[in-house]
Write an enzyme that holds these catalytic residues in place. Structure first.
Site, PDB file in Angstrom:
ATOM      1  CG  HIS A  75      -0.598  -5.672   3.967  1.00  0.00           C
ATOM      2  ND1 HIS A  75      -0.238  -5.080   5.143  1.00  0.00           N
ATOM      3  CD2 HIS A  75      -0.062  -4.911   2.975  1.00  0.00           C
ATOM      4  CE1 HIS A  75       0.488  -3.989   4.887  1.00  0.00           C
ATOM      5  NE2 HIS A  75       0.602  -3.869   3.577  1.00  0.00           N
ATOM      6  CD  GLU A  98       2.709  -5.131   7.583  1.00  0.00           C
ATOM      7  OE1 GLU A  98       2.000  -4.933   8.594  1.00  0.00           O
ATOM      8  OE2 GLU A  98       3.137  -4.217   6.860  1.00  0.00           O
ATOM      9  CE  LYS A 132       5.304   2.070   6.142  1.00  0.00           C
ATOM     10  NZ  LYS A 132       4.084   2.108   5.275  1.00  0.00           N
ATOM     11  CG  ASP A 147       2.271   4.812   6.246  1.00  0.00           C
ATOM     12  OD1 ASP A 147       3.266   5.246   5.654  1.00  0.00           O
ATOM     13  OD2 ASP A 147       1.858   3.637   6.098  1.00  0.00           O
ATOM     14  CG  ASP A 167      -2.064   1.318   8.657  1.00  0.00           C
ATOM     15  OD1 ASP A 167      -2.756   2.257   8.197  1.00  0.00           O
ATOM     16  OD2 ASP A 167      -0.992   0.956   8.157  1.00  0.00           O
ATOM     17  CD  GLU A 195       0.295   3.354  10.070  1.00  0.00           C
ATOM     18  OE1 GLU A 195       0.677   2.784  11.118  1.00  0.00           O
ATOM     19  OE2 GLU A 195       0.721   3.035   8.940  1.00  0.00           O
ATOM     20  CB  SER A 210      -0.940  -0.011   1.207  1.00  0.00           C
ATOM     21  OG  SER A 210      -0.241   0.009   2.414  1.00  0.00           O
ATOM     22  CE  LYS A 223       1.808  -0.545  11.180  1.00  0.00           C
ATOM     23  NZ  LYS A 223       1.513   0.178   9.943  1.00  0.00           N
ATOM     24  CG  HIS A 260       7.038  -3.806   9.391  1.00  0.00           C
ATOM     25  ND1 HIS A 260       6.569  -5.062   9.668  1.00  0.00           N
ATOM     26  CD2 HIS A 260       5.940  -2.988   9.499  1.00  0.00           C
ATOM     27  CE1 HIS A 260       5.276  -5.023   9.906  1.00  0.00           C
ATOM     28  NE2 HIS A 260       4.867  -3.778   9.808  1.00  0.00           N
ATOM     29  NE  ARG A 261       6.662   0.464   3.170  1.00  0.00           N
ATOM     30  CZ  ARG A 261       6.514   1.415   2.242  1.00  0.00           C
ATOM     31  NH1 ARG A 261       7.496   2.282   2.047  1.00  0.00           N
ATOM     32  NH2 ARG A 261       5.403   1.524   1.540  1.00  0.00           N
ATOM     33  CB  SER A 262       3.552  -5.274   3.408  1.00  0.00           C
ATOM     34  OG  SER A 262       3.695  -4.568   2.201  1.00  0.00           O
ATOM     35  CD  GLN A 284      -2.235  -1.849   4.931  1.00  0.00           C
ATOM     36  OE1 GLN A 284      -2.434  -1.496   3.775  1.00  0.00           O
ATOM     37  NE2 GLN A 284      -1.262  -1.333   5.662  1.00  0.00           N
ATOM     38  CD  GLU A 285      -0.620  -2.585   9.002  1.00  0.00           C
ATOM     39  OE1 GLU A 285      -0.081  -2.261  10.076  1.00  0.00           O
ATOM     40  OE2 GLU A 285      -0.177  -2.270   7.890  1.00  0.00           O
TER      41      GLU A 285
HETATM   42  P1  PGA Z   1       3.143  -1.199   3.041  1.00  0.00           P
HETATM   43  O1  PGA Z   1       2.112  -1.008   4.226  1.00  0.00           O
HETATM   44  O2  PGA Z   1       4.482  -1.549   3.599  1.00  0.00           O
HETATM   45  O3  PGA Z   1       2.512  -2.286   2.255  1.00  0.00           O
HETATM   46  O4  PGA Z   1       3.153   0.121   2.320  1.00  0.00           O
HETATM   47  C1  PGA Z   1       2.421  -0.814   5.525  1.00  0.00           C
HETATM   48  C2  PGA Z   1       1.621   0.314   6.074  1.00  0.00           C
HETATM   49  O5  PGA Z   1       0.691   0.850   5.420  1.00  0.00           O
HETATM   50  O6  PGA Z   1       1.911   0.738   7.189  1.00  0.00           O
HETATM   51 ZN    ZN Z   2       0.311   2.403   7.097  1.00  0.00          ZN
END
Ligand code: PGA
Ligand code: ZN
Length: 411
Positions: A147, A200, A330, A305, A236, A278, A40, A380, A358-360, A156-157
């Site tokens: 994800h 993740e 990031k 983010d 998130d 987030e 994302s 995270k 981190h990233r996915s 997403q999370e």
């Molecule tokens: P991404 O997502 O690493 O796939 O961009 C992680 C996030 O949105 O925090």
């Molecule tokens: Zn995010």
């Protein structure tokens, strides 16, 4: 003095190609970094790879960048990062690929750390001057959106955040236990649950938002009671992925205009006492963010983010608008360590909480743990899975070897 640079193609946790860089100094010290990738991805991030992918990036760095770095005795971190930007010449590292620039940048910093016989976190905190603290881990428990497949949650999370643990180890174990308990609860429900996980490591299950939050709450209550802990719930929403230009699209729920999305989040925050939110809105919704932040920001972290993409210009705008009280960091969104540190400094000066992430699509590299110890309150990086626990276990090692204390967020 840089003596040599090695670039190699490796794979990340999704099996996609990425790059690993080693920087060799004339003293014999070596630094290594490998770059993650997102699914994302924010509109305003550095472009991770050039159009021709990792092969083109390697060729570009070999031909255009390496000759300017090797033997160059004027380099320090800032100059290296400036040079990377100049050579690339685009706003978003689209020629070289942000994953190449960030890998060169962090590998260089780690080589210098080794030269001065310091762990990376210590080198960084000496450079930028914050007191090191072990960051609190945000664990990914249930996962969907970009994800996972269509059968997963739309958000997403679904995350947990131990708020005032005695040690980072206790916090890491707490998230892992919540993950296990959530897995048990989902298995008991059986309906359509296969035990699958997202990118993740969070569980993938066919649940709407409130069902997922109920599972998460039940799991975290069990762990809180058994271990006498205080664990917050977070989300998130990665809402840029849901925004179609006029509404936030939901498959298991009604579509929502911005106002409805804000009401929805406020009511979830009341019901589940959310401590971390987030990207509740689209990446351009600075004003909507500030409405939410003024309602919830006193007791909940409102974190940007895709809104900020670790970019000081966007962070400055957010500060002016009071759009958030927390910034996701990031490093590969901005493409250099200097850019990353500038984002962190701007956040700190304005009392924002920093969350290194981190990233996915991750590698087993643990450098973000060191960045977290040097300068962020929260990290995270998932709850389970090899490329996630490589970072969490590094925090446990640093805690064991030092007397650095764990952060706390008594909110
Ligand atoms: P991404 O997502 O690493 O796939 O961009 C992680 C996030 O949105 O925090
Ligand atoms: Zn995010």
């Amino acid at each position: 003095l840089i003596n040599d640079i090695k670039l190699r193609k490796i794979i990340n946790s999704r099996g996609e190609e990425t790059v690993e860089v080693e920087v060799y100094l004339s003293s014999g010290s070596v630094g290594r970094f490998s770059a993650p990738s997102g699914a994302s991805v924010g509109k305003y991030e550095a472009k991770a790879l050039p159009d021709g992918g990792v092969d083109e990036g390697i060729k570009y760095v070999e031909d255009e960048v390496k000759p300017k770095l090797i033997g160059n005795d004027a380099l320090n971190q800032r100059k290296l990062d400036q040079l990377l930007k100049e050579v690339d010449g685009t706003e978003n590292f689209s020629k070289m690929g942000g994953n190449f620039s960030i890998s060169l940048s962090i590998a260089f910093a780690k080589a210098v750390a080794e030269e001065t016989d310091k762990p990376f976190y210590e080198h960084l905190s000496d450079e930028i001057g914050y007191n090191p603290l072990l960051p609190l881990p945000l664990g990914n428990i249930i996962e969907g959106g970009e994800h996972a497949g269509e059968g997963a949650t739309e958000i997403q999370e679904f995350l947990t955040l131990p708020l005032d643990p005695d040690s980072v180890k206790e916090a890491v174990l707490a998230n892992a236990r919540v993950h296990q308990e959530a897995g048990k609860i989902l298995s008991e429900r059986k309906r359509d649950f296969s035990g699958g996980k997202g990118d993740e490591g969070g569980w993938v299950a066919p649940l709407n938002t409130e069902e997922a939050l109920n599972v998460l709450e039940k799991a975290k209550n069990r762990v809180e009671n058994r271990f006498n802990l205080n664990i917050g719930i977070g989300l998130d929403l990665a809402a840029s992925e849901m925004w179609d230009g006029s509404v936030y699209r939901y498959r298991r729920d009604l579509d929502k205009r911005e106002k409805d999305q804000i009401d929805f989040i406020e009511s979830l925050t009341q019901e589940y006492d959310l401590k971390y939110i987030e990207d509740p809105l689209d990446q351009d919704a600075f004003d909507g963010f500030s409405d939410l932040n003024s309602e919830l920001g006193n007791s909940t972290l409102i974190c940007g983010d895709d809104l900020f993409t670790t970019n000081k210009t966007r962070i400055k705008k957010g500060i002016k608008n009071k759009s958030a009280n927390s910034i996701l960091i990031k490093p590969n969104q901005i493409g250099t360590l200097t850019g990353t540190v500038e984002a962190i400094e701007m956040g700190k000066e304005n009392n924002y909480k920093l969350v290194v992430s981190h990233r996915s699509g991750e590698t087993s590299d643990n450098s973000i743990s060191h960045i977290g110890v040097a300068c962020t309150e929260v990290i995270k990086t998932g709850a389970v899975g090899g490329e996630r626990v490589s970072k969490l276990n590094e925090l446990i090692r640093i805690e064991e070897k030092t007397n650095i204390e764990v952060s706390n967020l008594r909110c």
